[in-house]
Design a protein around this motif. Structure first.
Motif, PDB file in Angstrom:
ATOM      1  N   GLN A   1       0.839  -1.203   0.000  1.00  0.00           N
ATOM      2  CA  GLN A   1       0.000   0.000   0.000  1.00  0.00           C
ATOM      3  C   GLN A   1       0.875   1.255   0.000  1.00  0.00           C
ATOM      4  O   GLN A   1       0.638   2.195  -0.746  1.00  0.00           O
ATOM      5  CB  GLN A   1      -0.913   0.032   1.237  1.00  0.00           C
ATOM      6  CG  GLN A   1      -1.670  -1.253   1.528  1.00  0.00           C
ATOM      7  CD  GLN A   1      -2.358  -1.781   0.316  1.00  0.00           C
ATOM      8  OE1 GLN A   1      -2.197  -2.944  -0.039  1.00  0.00           O
ATOM      9  NE2 GLN A   1      -3.108  -0.942  -0.359  1.00  0.00           N
ATOM     10  N   GLN A   2       1.888   1.239   0.841  1.00  0.00           N
ATOM     11  CA  GLN A   2       2.738   2.427   0.989  1.00  0.00           C
ATOM     12  C   GLN A   2       3.504   2.762  -0.294  1.00  0.00           C
ATOM     13  O   GLN A   2       3.625   3.914  -0.673  1.00  0.00           O
ATOM     14  CB  GLN A   2       3.804   2.197   2.070  1.00  0.00           C
ATOM     15  CG  GLN A   2       3.277   1.931   3.449  1.00  0.00           C
ATOM     16  CD  GLN A   2       3.378   3.154   4.351  1.00  0.00           C
ATOM     17  OE1 GLN A   2       3.418   4.279   3.886  1.00  0.00           O
ATOM     18  NE2 GLN A   2       3.391   2.929   5.637  1.00  0.00           N
ATOM     19  N   TYR A   3       4.056   1.711  -0.918  1.00  0.00           N
ATOM     20  CA  TYR A   3       5.059   1.988  -1.948  1.00  0.00           C
ATOM     21  C   TYR A   3       4.686   1.543  -3.361  1.00  0.00           C
ATOM     22  O   TYR A   3       5.397   1.894  -4.296  1.00  0.00           O
ATOM     23  CB  TYR A   3       6.407   1.373  -1.534  1.00  0.00           C
ATOM     24  CG  TYR A   3       6.856   1.917  -0.193  1.00  0.00           C
ATOM     25  CD1 TYR A   3       7.320   3.230  -0.073  1.00  0.00           C
ATOM     26  CD2 TYR A   3       6.757   1.149   0.971  1.00  0.00           C
ATOM     27  CE1 TYR A   3       7.683   3.749   1.161  1.00  0.00           C
ATOM     28  CE2 TYR A   3       7.120   1.668   2.208  1.00  0.00           C
ATOM     29  CZ  TYR A   3       7.577   2.968   2.291  1.00  0.00           C
ATOM     30  OH  TYR A   3       7.936   3.494   3.515  1.00  0.00           O
TER      31      TYR A   3
ATOM     32  N   SER B   1       1.005   1.017  -4.348  1.00  0.00           N
ATOM     33  CA  SER B   1      -0.415   1.131  -4.703  1.00  0.00           C
ATOM     34  C   SER B   1      -0.668   2.206  -5.755  1.00  0.00           C
ATOM     35  O   SER B   1      -1.516   2.042  -6.623  1.00  0.00           O
ATOM     36  CB  SER B   1      -1.260   1.393  -3.462  1.00  0.00           C
ATOM     37  OG  SER B   1      -0.812   2.557  -2.805  1.00  0.00           O
ATOM     38  N   ARG B   2       0.091   3.301  -5.699  1.00  0.00           N
ATOM     39  CA  ARG B   2      -0.171   4.397  -6.649  1.00  0.00           C
ATOM     40  C   ARG B   2       0.290   4.018  -8.058  1.00  0.00           C
ATOM     41  O   ARG B   2      -0.426   4.225  -9.031  1.00  0.00           O
ATOM     42  CB  ARG B   2       0.512   5.693  -6.188  1.00  0.00           C
ATOM     43  CG  ARG B   2      -0.059   6.205  -4.877  1.00  0.00           C
ATOM     44  CD  ARG B   2       0.874   7.185  -4.228  1.00  0.00           C
ATOM     45  NE  ARG B   2       2.210   6.655  -4.015  1.00  0.00           N
ATOM     46  CZ  ARG B   2       2.558   5.854  -3.000  1.00  0.00           C
ATOM     47  NH1 ARG B   2       1.687   5.535  -2.100  1.00  0.00           N
ATOM     48  NH2 ARG B   2       3.785   5.374  -2.901  1.00  0.00           N
ATOM     49  N   SER B   3       1.477   3.415  -8.169  1.00  0.00           N
ATOM     50  CA  SER B   3       1.902   3.049  -9.529  1.00  0.00           C
ATOM     51  C   SER B   3       1.087   1.870 -10.050  1.00  0.00           C
ATOM     52  O   SER B   3       0.869   1.759 -11.257  1.00  0.00           O
ATOM     53  CB  SER B   3       3.406   2.812  -9.620  1.00  0.00           C
ATOM     54  OG  SER B   3       3.886   2.144  -8.521  1.00  0.00           O
TER      55      SER B   3
ATOM     56  N   ASN C   1       2.144   4.884 -12.843  1.00  0.00           N
ATOM     57  CA  ASN C   1       3.375   5.577 -12.449  1.00  0.00           C
ATOM     58  C   ASN C   1       3.195   6.264 -11.096  1.00  0.00           C
ATOM     59  O   ASN C   1       2.087   6.396 -10.611  1.00  0.00           O
ATOM     60  CB  ASN C   1       3.830   6.578 -13.522  1.00  0.00           C
ATOM     61  CG  ASN C   1       2.749   7.592 -13.852  1.00  0.00           C
ATOM     62  OD1 ASN C   1       1.886   7.879 -13.041  1.00  0.00           O
ATOM     63  ND2 ASN C   1       2.796   8.132 -15.059  1.00  0.00           N
ATOM     64  N   GLU C   2       4.340   6.653 -10.539  1.00  0.00           N
ATOM     65  CA  GLU C   2       4.345   7.339  -9.243  1.00  0.00           C
ATOM     66  C   GLU C   2       4.313   8.829  -9.520  1.00  0.00           C
ATOM     67  O   GLU C   2       5.214   9.366 -10.163  1.00  0.00           O
ATOM     68  CB  GLU C   2       5.623   6.959  -8.503  1.00  0.00           C
ATOM     69  CG  GLU C   2       5.747   7.473  -7.114  1.00  0.00           C
ATOM     70  CD  GLU C   2       4.824   6.770  -6.116  1.00  0.00           C
ATOM     71  OE1 GLU C   2       3.954   7.467  -5.579  1.00  0.00           O
ATOM     72  OE2 GLU C   2       4.993   5.565  -5.868  1.00  0.00           O
ATOM     73  N   LYS C   3       3.276   9.491  -9.070  1.00  0.00           N
ATOM     74  CA  LYS C   3       3.151  10.919  -9.366  1.00  0.00           C
ATOM     75  C   LYS C   3       3.733  11.753  -8.237  1.00  0.00           C
ATOM     76  O   LYS C   3       4.065  11.235  -7.173  1.00  0.00           O
ATOM     77  CB  LYS C   3       1.683  11.262  -9.556  1.00  0.00           C
ATOM     78  CG  LYS C   3       1.089  10.553 -10.757  1.00  0.00           C
ATOM     79  CD  LYS C   3      -0.320  10.995 -11.001  1.00  0.00           C
ATOM     80  CE  LYS C   3      -0.965  10.190 -12.082  1.00  0.00           C
ATOM     81  NZ  LYS C   3      -0.236  10.214 -13.345  1.00  0.00           N
TER      82      LYS C   3
ATOM     83  N   LYS D   1      15.867   9.467   1.355  1.00  0.00           N
ATOM     84  CA  LYS D   1      16.163   8.940   2.693  1.00  0.00           C
ATOM     85  C   LYS D   1      14.963   9.290   3.569  1.00  0.00           C
ATOM     86  O   LYS D   1      14.539  10.449   3.574  1.00  0.00           O
ATOM     87  CB  LYS D   1      17.430   9.616   3.209  1.00  0.00           C
ATOM     88  CG  LYS D   1      17.880   9.157   4.572  1.00  0.00           C
ATOM     89  CD  LYS D   1      19.216   9.848   4.884  1.00  0.00           C
ATOM     90  CE  LYS D   1      19.852   9.452   6.168  1.00  0.00           C
ATOM     91  NZ  LYS D   1      19.178   9.509   7.383  1.00  0.00           N
ATOM     92  N   GLN D   2      14.427   8.318   4.246  1.00  0.00           N
ATOM     93  CA  GLN D   2      13.307   8.615   5.157  1.00  0.00           C
ATOM     94  C   GLN D   2      13.841   8.874   6.560  1.00  0.00           C
ATOM     95  O   GLN D   2      14.655   8.099   7.086  1.00  0.00           O
ATOM     96  CB  GLN D   2      12.330   7.455   5.200  1.00  0.00           C
ATOM     97  CG  GLN D   2      11.510   7.332   3.938  1.00  0.00           C
ATOM     98  CD  GLN D   2      10.150   6.712   4.218  1.00  0.00           C
ATOM     99  OE1 GLN D   2       9.270   7.324   4.810  1.00  0.00           O
ATOM    100  NE2 GLN D   2       9.963   5.486   3.768  1.00  0.00           N
ATOM    101  N   ILE D   3      13.369   9.954   7.139  1.00  0.00           N
ATOM    102  CA  ILE D   3      13.762  10.316   8.495  1.00  0.00           C
ATOM    103  C   ILE D   3      12.508  10.243   9.357  1.00  0.00           C
ATOM    104  O   ILE D   3      11.429  10.652   8.911  1.00  0.00           O
ATOM    105  CB  ILE D   3      14.371  11.734   8.518  1.00  0.00           C
ATOM    106  CG1 ILE D   3      15.569  11.759   7.565  1.00  0.00           C
ATOM    107  CG2 ILE D   3      14.813  12.142   9.924  1.00  0.00           C
ATOM    108  CD1 ILE D   3      15.803  13.097   6.948  1.00  0.00           C
TER     109      ILE D   3
END
Ligand code: HC3
Length: 406
Positions: free
Chosen positions: A88-90, A92-94, A99-101, A167-169
């Protein structure tokens, strides 16, 4: 947008020029993703503040650990839930758009509120943009019937080297107070694949951890397709007693957007569970109808911008975005002259956070407070004040009257 773009078939002839100009512009990009200027056809109608909802689109999996009496099995169920959120997080959109918008950049104070109502009962979501510079989103997801809570905050830092690297913080905290149990969860770094073909999608990098105060840790290693071998969205997770990484209790491996298996120990012969990410339907989030939403709620605040993007009217988009930016500037001016700060509605900064103090050392997590403006935690008192306001201001809206997220 052309139908081939919708289906993920790459950039149409009409958009090829703007796409190659975009590719040139990102070669020197680094810093806040909010400053990335993308061509109109790749703009999303959705604000990043909505992304917090991806944590609980399968409420039954989210609450499952609370029904398990054995702490080791509970830790495994928390790992299972975390892995179930990755699609879902990574992806679902594409999966949906091809594609990832580029999501809308939330403004300070922007809210996304909703709930999932299904066989797991009611699971409530509060997501708030707690900082604009740097952009930071904080959230809490609570299922009170089962006594399961998730809270967290996140920011992203981007750089360019062959592609956009993010990078996720920040981190998330999953807790089941009835067992006095807390899990500290780190967030995966990612990069964008498919840029050259005009069909960007996310691939996860490196590793993340889930560590609990009951003495269990899971390490999740992410790997992608690579040039020569490997499958897209692959991972291997191992669960062990904290600091005893060599004695593997469980191994989970597969593709996080497709299927994966859970094994006892490290031998691939002892499969105890299999998960099919494509088979399980998500529960739609219900949110209040736009006209009944608070002016700070995302769908209401961005309504006209989203309408403009949907019909490709970039003049309308520009004009409506300027209105939001101007009103934000005016608010900051007023705050400055009154000598006060914007009051966050649901979250507060905490010092010397006890969860991080206890759990972060085991997984080497450095909170990087300078990059998120501090450590953000859900503030029960503030939230209770918000609940009183809504119940006295308007009668509660029934689920039937709510519109669905998807
Ligand atoms: C990098 C990203 C924005 C951030 C998104 C985050 C990290 C937000 C927190 C969620 O819990 C998880 C998550 C999932 C996807 C991440 C997005 C993927 C793409 C987007 C970029 C800003 C867009 C890049 C633009 C373009 C045109 C290249 O796709």
């Amino acid at each position: 947008m052309s139908s081939s773009e919708k289906e993920g078939g790459g950039v149409s002839a009409q958009n090829r020029g703007s796409w190659s100009a975009f590719l040139k512009s990102i070669a020197s990009f680094s810093g806040d993703l909010s400053s990335l200027t993308a061509p109109p056809f790749i703009l999303s109608l959705t604000s990043l503040v909505e992304f917090s909802s991806y944590w609980a689109e399968h409420p039954s999996i989210f609450v499952a650990p609370a029904k398990e009496n054995d702490p080791e099995k509970r830790a495994l169920l928390v790992l299972k839930w975390f892995l179930s959120t990755l699609k879902q997080q990574y992806a679902s959109r594409s999966d949906k758009f091809g594609n990832e918008k580029k999501p809308l950049n939330p403004f300070l104070g922007e809210l996304f509120l909703g709930k999932w109502v299904d066989e797991a009962g009611t699971t409530e979501l509060v997501s708030e943009q707690v900082s604009h510079h740097p952009p930071v989103t904080a959230y809490q997801i609570a299922n009170k019937e089962h006594g399961v809570y998730l809270q967290g905050y996140n920011a992203q830092k981007a750089s360019f080297s062959r592609t956009i690297n993010v990078k996720q913080i920040g981190h998330a905290v999953y807790s089941i107070p009835a067992y006095g149990e807390t899990y500290l969860i780190t967030l995966p770094n990612l990069h964008i694949e498919g840029l050259i073909f005009g069909a960007p999608f996310v691939e996860l990098n490196d590793k993340t951890y889930i560590t609990s105060n009951t003495g269990y840790t899971a390490k999740i290693d992410y790997s992608g397709k690579g040039w020569l071998s490997g499958k897209k969205n692959s991972f291997t997770a191992t669960m062990y007693r904290t600091r005893k990484e060599k004695d593997v209790l469980y191994t989970v491996t597969g593709q996080w957007n497709k299927t994966w298996d859970i094994y006892e120990g490290s031998k691939k012969s002892n499969v105890i569970d299999t998960y099919d990410a494509e088979a399980l339907p998500t529960t739609p989030l219900t949110i209040a109808p736009t006209e009944q939403q608070d002016p700070l709620e995302s769908r209401r605040a961005w309504q006209k911008v989203a309408e403009g993007i949907a019909v490709g009217d970039m003049d309308l988009v520009g004009a409506e975005k300027t209105k939001i930016e101007e009103s934000q500037r005016e608010l900051r001016r007023q705050e400055k002259s009154d000598g006060r700060l914007w009051e966050r509605r649901y979250f507060s900064l905490v010092e010397n956070d006890s969860i991080l103090a206890k759990l972060a050392p085991a997984i080497g997590l450095a909170p990087e407070e300078d990059k998120t403006g501090g450590v953000w935690r859900f503030d029960e008192k503030k939230a209770a004040g918000q609940a009183t306001k809504t119940t006295t201001a308007a009668p509660p809206t029934s689920t039937e009257k709510h519109s669905e997220l998807k």
